[in-house]
Design an enzyme around this catalytic site. Structure first.
Site, PDB file in Angstrom:
ATOM      1  N   SER A 149       3.886  34.747  29.112  1.00 25.51           N
ATOM      2  CA  SER A 149       3.931  33.516  28.328  1.00 25.51           C
ATOM      3  C   SER A 149       5.261  32.787  28.541  1.00 25.51           C
ATOM      4  CB  SER A 149       3.674  33.841  26.852  1.00 25.51           C
ATOM      5  OG  SER A 149       3.399  32.677  26.124  1.00 25.51           O
ATOM      6  N   ASP A 225      -7.895  33.149  26.088  1.00 29.81           N
ATOM      7  CA  ASP A 225      -6.542  32.893  25.587  1.00 29.81           C
ATOM      8  C   ASP A 225      -6.546  31.558  24.839  1.00 29.81           C
ATOM      9  OD1 ASP A 225      -3.812  32.158  25.355  1.00 29.81           O
ATOM     10  OD2 ASP A 225      -3.290  33.301  27.140  1.00 29.81           O
ATOM     11  N   HIS A 258      -4.381  36.574  24.747  1.00 29.89           N
ATOM     12  CA  HIS A 258      -2.958  36.406  25.062  1.00 29.89           C
ATOM     13  C   HIS A 258      -2.123  37.619  24.644  1.00 29.89           C
ATOM     14  CE1 HIS A 258       0.114  33.478  26.295  1.00 29.89           C
ATOM     15  NE2 HIS A 258       0.876  33.840  25.268  1.00 29.89           N
TER      16      HIS A 258
END
Length: 290
Positions: A149, A225, A258
């Site tokens: 991320s 996600d 995620h």
């Protein structure tokens, strides 16, 4: 460079340690974690850095990703820094989960008051490797970097801007075009100021068109996600790679989100990706054939 041991644990015949030290880059006490494989007891080993995402510390990856098993197999040292300076005294640094504490975005801030402490790019690229070289049996001729991320963004930009230093790079669900992301726009406008030209040096989709990368890049992205469409923009990075013929292995993983469940599901592939670039003739630990 002096470092202080906080705690240490045996793990797959190696050890995980958590450390703190005063950072001259960030002008505050910083923390990081290191996994030393058993191979480090008799020779310097390659180093693989992992940059974590928003709200994380140096602990999340070491506890949740399951990476030590594979680092043990290949004889790689894992190094995980914290995601920002902490307790700097800057007013407002703890007010928002996606800015300030836990959200350093791996940039060198130029706007005040953040410039006095938030120098995470210099910390990751220069100061932390120096601390590792001085205190651990590390082979700094063989360094790779990856992240998740915000940390995936950090890994990509650090690798592209320092191609002699980093022999390999990969990412899980990176913020791949932060100039288009509300997370990136918030961070860049406050850390770097209003001039968006200065932002381009920290945007992977812009950098890949300017400088490319010397080796194939691996990215895994979950299809469920919740941040994919509005924050990550991996398709923008993919298009930029296509424009300059940059080898990219972008894998969309069906049904994954995620979280660290996603990371742990594909961590072996990422460790192997880096091992291929970093190991050369370094022996594999036969105790951890998988």
């Amino acid at each position: 460079m002096s470092i202080d041991l906080i705690s240490k644990y045996k793990c797959f015949n190696g050890q995980v340690g958590f450390y703190s030290h005063f950072s001259s880059s960030c002008n505050v006490q910083m923390r990081f974690a290191v996994y030393e494989p058993s191979q480090a007891s008799y020779e310097p080993v390659p180093v693989l850095y992992f940059l974590s995402g928003l709200t994380c510390t140096e602990e999340n990856f070491m506890v949740k990703a399951g990476a030590q098993r594979f680092a043990a197999k290949y004889g790689l040292m894992l190094v995980v820094p914290d995601t920002s300076p902490r307790n700097t005294g800057i007013v407002g640094e703890d007010d928002e989960w996606d800015f300030g504490t836990g959200a350093g975005f791996y940039v060198d801030a130029t706007a005040q008051p953040w410039a006095s402490h938030y120098q995470m790019y210099s910390y990751v690229v220069h100061e932390l490797p120096a601390a590792i070289a001085e205190n651990f049996p590390a082979n700094l001729d063989r360094q790779g970097i990856f992240g998740h991320s915000m940390g995936g963004h950090g890994a990509l930009i650090c690798a592209m801007r320092n191609q002699e230093q980093y022999k390999s790079v990969s990412a899980f669900a990176p913020i791949a075009a932060p100039m288009r992301s509300s997370w990136g726009q918030k961070a860049f406008s406050r850390y770097l100021g209003a001039d968006q030209e200065s932002w381009r040096a920290y945007d992977a989709s812009e950098l890949i068109k300017q400088v490319g990368y010397h080796s194939p890049i691996l990215i895994d992205q979950g299809t469920t996600d919740k941040f994919l469409a509005e924050q990550l923009f991996v398709e923008v990075f993919e298009q930029a790679c296509q424009e300059v013929n940059q080898p990219l292995n972008l894998r969309y993983q069906e049904g994954y989100d995620h979280s660290y469940y996603f990371i742990s599901s594909f961590i072996e592939d990422h460790i192997r990706h880096h091992a291929i670039a970093l190991l050369q003739s370094t022996p594999v630990d036969s105790n951890y054939q998988l």
